[in-house]
Design a protein around this motif. Structure first.
Motif, PDB file in Angstrom:
ATOM      1  N   ALA A  30       0.827  -1.210   0.000  1.00 19.38           N
ATOM      2  CA  ALA A  30       0.000   0.000   0.000  1.00 19.38           C
ATOM      3  C   ALA A  30       0.861   1.260   0.000  1.00 19.38           C
ATOM      4  O   ALA A  30       0.516   2.260  -0.645  1.00 19.38           O
ATOM      5  CB  ALA A  30      -0.926  -0.005   1.209  1.00 19.38           C
ATOM      6  N   MET A  31       1.982   1.242   0.729  1.00 18.84           N
ATOM      7  CA  MET A  31       2.848   2.415   0.780  1.00 18.84           C
ATOM      8  C   MET A  31       3.431   2.729  -0.597  1.00 18.84           C
ATOM      9  O   MET A  31       3.469   3.885  -1.035  1.00 18.84           O
ATOM     10  CB  MET A  31       3.982   2.200   1.794  1.00 18.84           C
ATOM     11  N   ALA A  32       3.892   1.700  -1.287  1.00 17.41           N
ATOM     12  CA  ALA A  32       4.459   1.906  -2.620  1.00 17.41           C
ATOM     13  C   ALA A  32       3.410   2.481  -3.567  1.00 17.41           C
ATOM     14  O   ALA A  32       3.692   3.403  -4.350  1.00 17.41           O
ATOM     15  CB  ALA A  32       5.022   0.596  -3.155  1.00 17.41           C
ATOM     16  N   ASN A  37       7.678   7.568  -0.076  1.00 18.19           N
ATOM     17  CA  ASN A  37       9.087   7.379  -0.447  1.00 18.19           C
ATOM     18  C   ASN A  37       9.861   6.523   0.547  1.00 18.19           C
ATOM     19  O   ASN A  37      10.718   5.730   0.158  1.00 18.19           O
ATOM     20  CB  ASN A  37       9.798   8.736  -0.537  1.00 18.19           C
ATOM     21  N   VAL A  38       9.577   6.746   1.847  1.00 18.72           N
ATOM     22  CA  VAL A  38      10.349   6.093   2.905  1.00 18.72           C
ATOM     23  C   VAL A  38       9.389   5.414   3.869  1.00 18.72           C
ATOM     24  O   VAL A  38       8.397   6.010   4.288  1.00 18.72           O
ATOM     25  CB  VAL A  38      11.199   7.121   3.697  1.00 18.72           C
ATOM     26  N   VAL A  39       9.693   4.152   4.209  1.00 16.82           N
ATOM     27  CA  VAL A  39       8.955   3.486   5.284  1.00 16.82           C
ATOM     28  C   VAL A  39       9.916   3.268   6.453  1.00 16.82           C
ATOM     29  O   VAL A  39      10.954   2.640   6.308  1.00 16.82           O
ATOM     30  CB  VAL A  39       8.348   2.130   4.834  1.00 16.82           C
ATOM     31  N   GLU A  40       9.561   3.880   7.575  1.00 20.02           N
ATOM     32  CA  GLU A  40      10.332   3.643   8.796  1.00 20.02           C
ATOM     33  C   GLU A  40       9.708   2.427   9.455  1.00 20.02           C
ATOM     34  O   GLU A  40       8.627   2.499  10.047  1.00 20.02           O
ATOM     35  CB  GLU A  40      10.249   4.864   9.708  1.00 20.02           C
ATOM     36  N   PRO A  69       8.906  -3.498  -1.647  1.00 23.83           N
ATOM     37  CA  PRO A  69       8.734  -3.125  -3.064  1.00 23.83           C
ATOM     38  C   PRO A  69       9.905  -2.285  -3.569  1.00 23.83           C
ATOM     39  O   PRO A  69      10.531  -1.534  -2.809  1.00 23.83           O
ATOM     40  CB  PRO A  69       7.441  -2.303  -3.052  1.00 23.83           C
ATOM     41  N   ASP A  70      10.197  -2.413  -4.827  1.00 27.93           N
ATOM     42  CA  ASP A  70      11.237  -1.592  -5.443  1.00 27.93           C
ATOM     43  C   ASP A  70      10.883  -0.119  -5.292  1.00 27.93           C
ATOM     44  O   ASP A  70       9.733   0.288  -5.435  1.00 27.93           O
ATOM     45  CB  ASP A  70      11.366  -1.935  -6.932  1.00 27.93           C
ATOM     46  N   GLY A  71      11.891   0.671  -5.015  1.00 29.12           N
ATOM     47  CA  GLY A  71      11.680   2.112  -4.933  1.00 29.12           C
ATOM     48  C   GLY A  71      11.409   2.631  -3.539  1.00 29.12           C
ATOM     49  O   GLY A  71      11.451   3.843  -3.315  1.00 29.12           O
TER      50      GLY A  71
END
Length: 531
Positions: A30-32, A37-40, A69-71
């Motif tokens: 879901a974040m991608a 951009n960044v997941v902490e 995920p890529d990116g």
């Protein structure tokens, strides 16, 4: 513009960082899709006390097991307190980050720092940069600092190769104009990337974040549904939309809205994050949100208690969370006991009816009142109990400081004398009771102990029930009848606490004590209807 989601780190304060693998996997997808951009992914820490889930430690092995995920840039957060503690900083860093960034799935390390830790903790930046990590610093509780202090912090930061300098609205007390002001102060020396981490006490987390962006801040934090300590943070589902509009790039919100429906809304119902009037007051008065979170999770605190503790912390100071401070607001009486009144003046040789706050008093009111009129026991009402005709109550008794704070105006207006440890009360309370007829009986709180003196008692808790039982016993009454001691559910903390109190009391006194309305406690019982 960097949009950083820290749900698995900040949200862990509610579920002990114990997110299921299913939640984490779908969260990453879901974040991608939402343009994050960044997941902490969590904290990284050497501290290990009590059970905490994987995202309290966020080891390299754990991260490698995830479908990143890529990116997506992967980050972890460490607390500066671990870098400036008893162990040498180099030893801590080597234990936390045993390999270089090239060999680790971690790209970004953020350090959460109080102002007083900042200068010493900054020494870690060069070490982490040499290892190849991006480094961010989160300055906490900056809202109360003066311009000179903030400028000095910016000057310190300028000497280190930080990738982003964050400021956090830790108390949730900032207004948009405060955000602009702090950005301006930091810019006197720090010309690198700025970030902001907002809290939603005042319903301003998103507004403050957008104001920061308009002032040139390029790193912004959010969490899914705002899940985070206290009232929570800016919501990812909202900030992602705003950031996508600024970027003029499309995003896919379907996976994010799906995990909100499947996982995060049910968790929010269970744990209760999100702003409310208590968090609003905490933000307004600069009180650490963990006080509110702790009280709301504790069934012993009702609405009056919460508001009274907020008033207490407003006066005494509550910027730094401390269980000891919270317990002090609840217990308070640990100093040498003082009192000027002997309860034997009232209770010696008398049977006493003690009225609790349970519904049993109201439900059996008519029979209780008839019993009082016919048998004339001495009647003592705990706190502001009003279910019995006030003309039948001889004394009121109160001691618990939180409840007294909440009830002091009512007590001042009630006609009965008030038994309370008056000499030991805060001056603000004493002044409000100055015109009240007071019976000053002292109290000392000591764990697992009852003792009965002439003008003070020792009790295991500042619960009014403890104080009332001890006062009546010190007064040499012949019997105690209890009404309105209904009890609570078996797992309710109040039930557990009260059961312990009654056990200790029965071990310490041979004064007969009998409940005459329904009770779940292990007490001798009779029926008021047969008396």
């Amino acid at each position: 513009m960097f949009l950083l989601d820290c749900t698995l780190r900040d949200g862990g304060y509610y579920n002990s960082w114990d997110f299921s693998r299913e939640v984490i996997d779908e969260y990453l997808e879901a974040m991608a899709a939402a343009g994050v951009n960044v997941v902490e992914l969590g904290l990284r820490s050497l501290k290990n006390s009590g059970f905490k889930g994987a995202t309290a430690f966020t080891t390299d092995d754990f991260i490698k097991s995830l479908p990143i995920p890529d990116g997506l840039t992967v980050g972890v957060m460490i607390n500066a307190a671990e870098l400036v503690g008893d162990k040498p900083q180099l030893e801590v860093l080597e234990a936390l980050f045993p390999v270089a960034a090239a060999e680790s799935p971690v790209d970004l390390v953020r350090i959460a720092s109080h102002v007083y830790e900042f200068e010493e903790a900054l020494q870690a930046v060069s070490w982490l940069k040499d290892k190849g990590y991006q480094v961010g610093f989160n300055l906490m509780q900056i809202a109360d600092r003066t311009e000179d202090e903030v400028v000095q912090l910016a000057k310190l930061a300028k000497e280190h190769p930080l990738d982003a300098l964050y400021f956090a609205d830790s108390m949730g007390s900032m207004m948009p104009e405060d955000v602009s002001k702090i950005v301006g102060w930091l810019r006197t020396h720090w010309q690198g990337a700025l970030g902001i981490h907002t809290h939603d006490n005042l319903n301003l987390a998103l507004s403050n974040t957008l104001r920061a962006i308009s002032e040139g801040v390029t790193w912004v934090d959010a969490t899914v549904t705002g899940m985070g300590r206290g009232p929570g943070n800016a919501r990812t589902e909202e900030l992602a939309i705003e950031v996508a509009e600024l970027r003029d790039k499309p995003i896919n919100l379907v996976p994010l809205m799906t995990i909100i429906r499947k996982y995060f809304k049910p968790m929010q119902i269970k744990y209760g994050w999100g702003t409310n009037p208590y968090y609003f007051l905490a933000g307004k008065y600069g009180i650490h949100p963990s006080y509110i979170q702790s009280m709301m999770a504790d069934a012993r605190y009702d609405e009056e208690d919460l508001l009274a503790v907020i008033d207490y912390l407003r006066d005494e100071g509550g910027k730094k969370f401390s269980n000891a401070t919270l317990n002090n607001a609840r217990e308070f009486y640990s100093s040498k006991p003082q009192g000027t009144w002997s309860p034997s003046e009232a209770f010696a040789g008398r049977e006493v009816l003690l009225l609790g706050s349970g519904p049993g008093v109201w439900q059996h009111r008519d029979t209780l009142e008839r019993y009082i009129k016919e048998n004339k026991p001495l009647v003592v009402a705990m706190n502001t109990q009003t279910d019995i005709d006030a003309r039948l109550i001889d004394y009121r008794i109160a001691c618990q400081p939180v409840r007294l704070l909440a009830d002091v105006e009512t007590h001042a207006a009630l006609p009965q004398p008030l038994i309370t440890p008056y000499t030991m009360l805060p001056n603000a309370l004493k002044s409000q009771l100055a015109k009240k007829e007071i019976k000053d009986f002292g109290i000392c709180v000591k764990s697992d102990m009852f003792a009965f003196g002439d003008n003070y008692c020792t009790v295991p808790s500042s619960l009014v029930a403890c104080y009332a039982l001890a006062t009546i016993t010190s007064g040499k009454a012949t019997k105690i009848w209890l009404a309105g001691f209904d009890g609570y559910g078996a797992d309710d903390p109040r039930a557990i606490e009260m059961k312990k109190v009654l056990r200790l009391y029965k071990e310490s006194s041979d004064l007969p004590i009998t409940a005459i309305t329904p009770t779940t406690y292990n007490l001798s019982t009779q029926s008021i209807y047969a008396m």
